[in-house]
Design a protein around this motif. Structure first.
Motif, PDB file in Angstrom:
ATOM      1  N   LEU A   1     -40.699  46.227  51.782  1.00 20.71           N
ATOM      2  CA  LEU A   1     -41.916  46.562  51.050  1.00 20.71           C
ATOM      3  C   LEU A   1     -43.022  47.138  51.929  1.00 20.71           C
ATOM      4  CD1 LEU A   1     -42.042  43.393  48.779  1.00 20.71           C
ATOM      5  CD2 LEU A   1     -41.258  45.690  48.151  1.00 20.71           C
ATOM      6  N   ASP A   2     -42.724  47.408  53.190  1.00 17.38           N
ATOM      7  CA  ASP A   2     -43.723  47.969  54.098  1.00 17.38           C
ATOM      8  C   ASP A   2     -44.279  49.263  53.525  1.00 17.38           C
ATOM      9  OD1 ASP A   2     -44.969  49.373  56.378  1.00 17.38           O
ATOM     10  OD2 ASP A   2     -44.130  47.717  57.531  1.00 17.38           O
TER      11      ASP A   2
ATOM     12  N   GLU B   1     -41.641  54.829  57.442  1.00 18.62           N
ATOM     13  CA  GLU B   1     -41.062  54.883  58.789  1.00 18.62           C
ATOM     14  C   GLU B   1     -40.749  53.487  59.327  1.00 18.62           C
ATOM     15  OE1 GLU B   1     -40.256  57.656  60.589  1.00 18.62           O
ATOM     16  OE2 GLU B   1     -40.746  58.797  58.791  1.00 18.62           O
ATOM     17  N   ASN B   2     -41.463  52.484  58.843  1.00 21.19           N
ATOM     18  CA  ASN B   2     -41.268  51.111  59.311  1.00 21.19           C
ATOM     19  C   ASN B   2     -40.240  50.344  58.497  1.00 21.19           C
ATOM     20  OD1 ASN B   2     -43.229  51.510  61.254  1.00 21.19           O
ATOM     21  ND2 ASN B   2     -44.855  50.730  59.953  1.00 21.19           N
ATOM     22  N   ARG B   3     -39.780  50.898  57.386  1.00 22.44           N
ATOM     23  CA  ARG B   3     -38.829  50.207  56.525  1.00 22.44           C
ATOM     24  C   ARG B   3     -37.429  50.241  57.127  1.00 22.44           C
ATOM     25  NH1 ARG B   3     -40.731  53.447  51.250  1.00 22.44           N
ATOM     26  NH2 ARG B   3     -42.882  52.717  51.256  1.00 22.44           N
TER      27      ARG B   3
ATOM     28  N   THR C   1     -33.307  50.514  57.206  1.00 26.31           N
ATOM     29  CA  THR C   1     -32.311  51.294  56.475  1.00 26.31           C
ATOM     30  C   THR C   1     -31.478  50.334  55.626  1.00 26.31           C
ATOM     31  OG1 THR C   1     -30.648  51.061  58.191  1.00 26.31           O
ATOM     32  CG2 THR C   1     -32.157  52.957  58.369  1.00 26.31           C
ATOM     33  N   ALA C   2     -30.694  50.889  54.717  1.00 27.70           N
ATOM     34  CA  ALA C   2     -29.818  50.051  53.897  1.00 27.70           C
ATOM     35  C   ALA C   2     -28.827  49.296  54.775  1.00 27.70           C
ATOM     36  CB  ALA C   2     -29.085  50.909  52.878  1.00 27.70           C
ATOM     37  N   ALA C   3     -28.318  49.952  55.801  1.00 28.80           N
ATOM     38  CA  ALA C   3     -27.378  49.291  56.714  1.00 28.80           C
ATOM     39  C   ALA C   3     -28.044  48.126  57.436  1.00 28.80           C
ATOM     40  CB  ALA C   3     -26.830  50.300  57.717  1.00 28.80           C
ATOM     41  N   GLU C   4     -29.285  48.301  57.849  1.00 32.49           N
ATOM     42  CA  GLU C   4     -30.016  47.218  58.504  1.00 32.49           C
ATOM     43  C   GLU C   4     -30.261  46.064  57.533  1.00 32.49           C
ATOM     44  OE1 GLU C   4     -32.549  49.771  61.791  1.00 32.49           O
ATOM     45  OE2 GLU C   4     -33.385  49.509  59.782  1.00 32.49           O
ATOM     46  N   CYS C   5     -30.563  46.392  56.285  1.00 30.50           N
ATOM     47  CA  CYS C   5     -30.785  45.352  55.272  1.00 30.50           C
ATOM     48  C   CYS C   5     -29.523  44.516  55.045  1.00 30.50           C
ATOM     49  CB  CYS C   5     -31.214  45.984  53.946  1.00 30.50           C
ATOM     50  SG  CYS C   5     -32.871  46.680  53.968  1.00 30.50           S
ATOM     51  N   LEU C   6     -28.374  45.183  55.061  1.00 26.29           N
ATOM     52  CA  LEU C   6     -27.119  44.470  54.841  1.00 26.29           C
ATOM     53  C   LEU C   6     -26.791  43.476  55.946  1.00 26.29           C
ATOM     54  CD1 LEU C   6     -24.901  47.326  53.405  1.00 26.29           C
ATOM     55  CD2 LEU C   6     -25.796  45.333  52.178  1.00 26.29           C
ATOM     56  N   LYS C   7     -27.405  43.640  57.099  1.00 22.31           N
ATOM     57  CA  LYS C   7     -27.169  42.738  58.237  1.00 22.31           C
ATOM     58  C   LYS C   7     -28.128  41.544  58.241  1.00 22.31           C
ATOM     59  CE  LYS C   7     -25.504  46.468  61.131  1.00 22.31           C
ATOM     60  NZ  LYS C   7     -25.803  47.333  62.276  1.00 22.31           N
ATOM     61  N   HIS C   8     -29.053  41.507  57.300  1.00 25.12           N
ATOM     62  CA  HIS C   8     -30.058  40.435  57.280  1.00 25.12           C
ATOM     63  C   HIS C   8     -29.397  39.089  57.007  1.00 25.12           C
ATOM     64  CE1 HIS C   8     -33.554  38.043  56.129  1.00 25.12           C
ATOM     65  NE2 HIS C   8     -34.262  38.942  56.784  1.00 25.12           N
ATOM     66  N   ALA C   9     -29.881  38.072  57.673  1.00 22.43           N
ATOM     67  CA  ALA C   9     -29.318  36.718  57.559  1.00 22.43           C
ATOM     68  C   ALA C   9     -29.353  36.193  56.126  1.00 22.43           C
ATOM     69  CB  ALA C   9     -30.063  35.770  58.486  1.00 22.43           C
ATOM     70  N   TRP C  10     -30.365  36.569  55.352  1.00 27.08           N
ATOM     71  CA  TRP C  10     -30.479  36.043  53.986  1.00 27.08           C
ATOM     72  C   TRP C  10     -29.293  36.473  53.126  1.00 27.08           C
ATOM     73  CZ3 TRP C  10     -31.429  38.176  49.040  1.00 27.08           C
ATOM     74  CH2 TRP C  10     -31.744  37.232  48.058  1.00 27.08           C
ATOM     75  N   LEU C  11     -28.754  37.665  53.355  1.00 24.22           N
ATOM     76  CA  LEU C  11     -27.611  38.135  52.586  1.00 24.22           C
ATOM     77  C   LEU C  11     -26.306  37.519  53.075  1.00 24.22           C
ATOM     78  CD1 LEU C  11     -28.383  41.941  52.208  1.00 24.22           C
ATOM     79  CD2 LEU C  11     -28.595  40.158  50.476  1.00 24.22           C
ATOM     80  N   ASN C  12     -26.309  37.014  54.268  1.00 23.82           N
ATOM     81  CA  ASN C  12     -25.071  36.520  54.864  1.00 23.82           C
ATOM     82  C   ASN C  12     -24.977  35.001  54.890  1.00 23.82           C
ATOM     83  OD1 ASN C  12     -24.009  39.141  55.534  1.00 23.82           O
ATOM     84  ND2 ASN C  12     -25.657  39.263  57.025  1.00 23.82           N
ATOM     85  N   ASN C  13     -25.737  34.335  54.021  1.00 21.69           N
ATOM     86  CA  ASN C  13     -25.679  32.869  53.955  1.00 21.69           C
ATOM     87  C   ASN C  13     -24.481  32.413  53.160  1.00 21.69           C
ATOM     88  OD1 ASN C  13     -27.868  32.313  55.525  1.00 21.69           O
ATOM     89  ND2 ASN C  13     -29.283  32.294  53.812  1.00 21.69           N
TER      90      ASN C  13
END
Length: 74
Positions: A53-54, A58-60, A62-74
């Motif tokens: 939501l930034d 430029e600070n947001r 990428t989709a690939a980076e989002c997929l690596k977030h710990a919250w999705l991988n719990n």
């Protein structure tokens, strides 16, 4: 102020029309109080959403980076 519909939403000073007073409501509190999340779940989701939501694209992440977030991988 230069958009085709900006006059529908903003006054001549750049303030939102029909919004007299906007108060800050932290994302975690919205998730807990409005949507019934538990505190830990709200913190995890907020940590995931905040970078997305930034205001500056430029600070947001990428989709690939989002997929690596710990919250999705719990």
């Amino acid at each position: 102020t230069s958009g085709t519909r900006s006059k529908d939403y903003f006054n001549r000073y750049g303030d939102l029309k029909r919004v007299k007073r906007m108060r800050f409501w932290p994302l975690e509190r919205v998730l807990v109080e409005r949507y019934g999340f538990t505190e830990p779940d709200a913190k995890g989701l907020a940590d995931f959403l905040r970078p997305i939501l930034d205001f500056d694209p430029e600070n947001r992440p990428t989709a690939a980076e989002c997929l690596k977030h710990a919250w999705l991988n719990n």
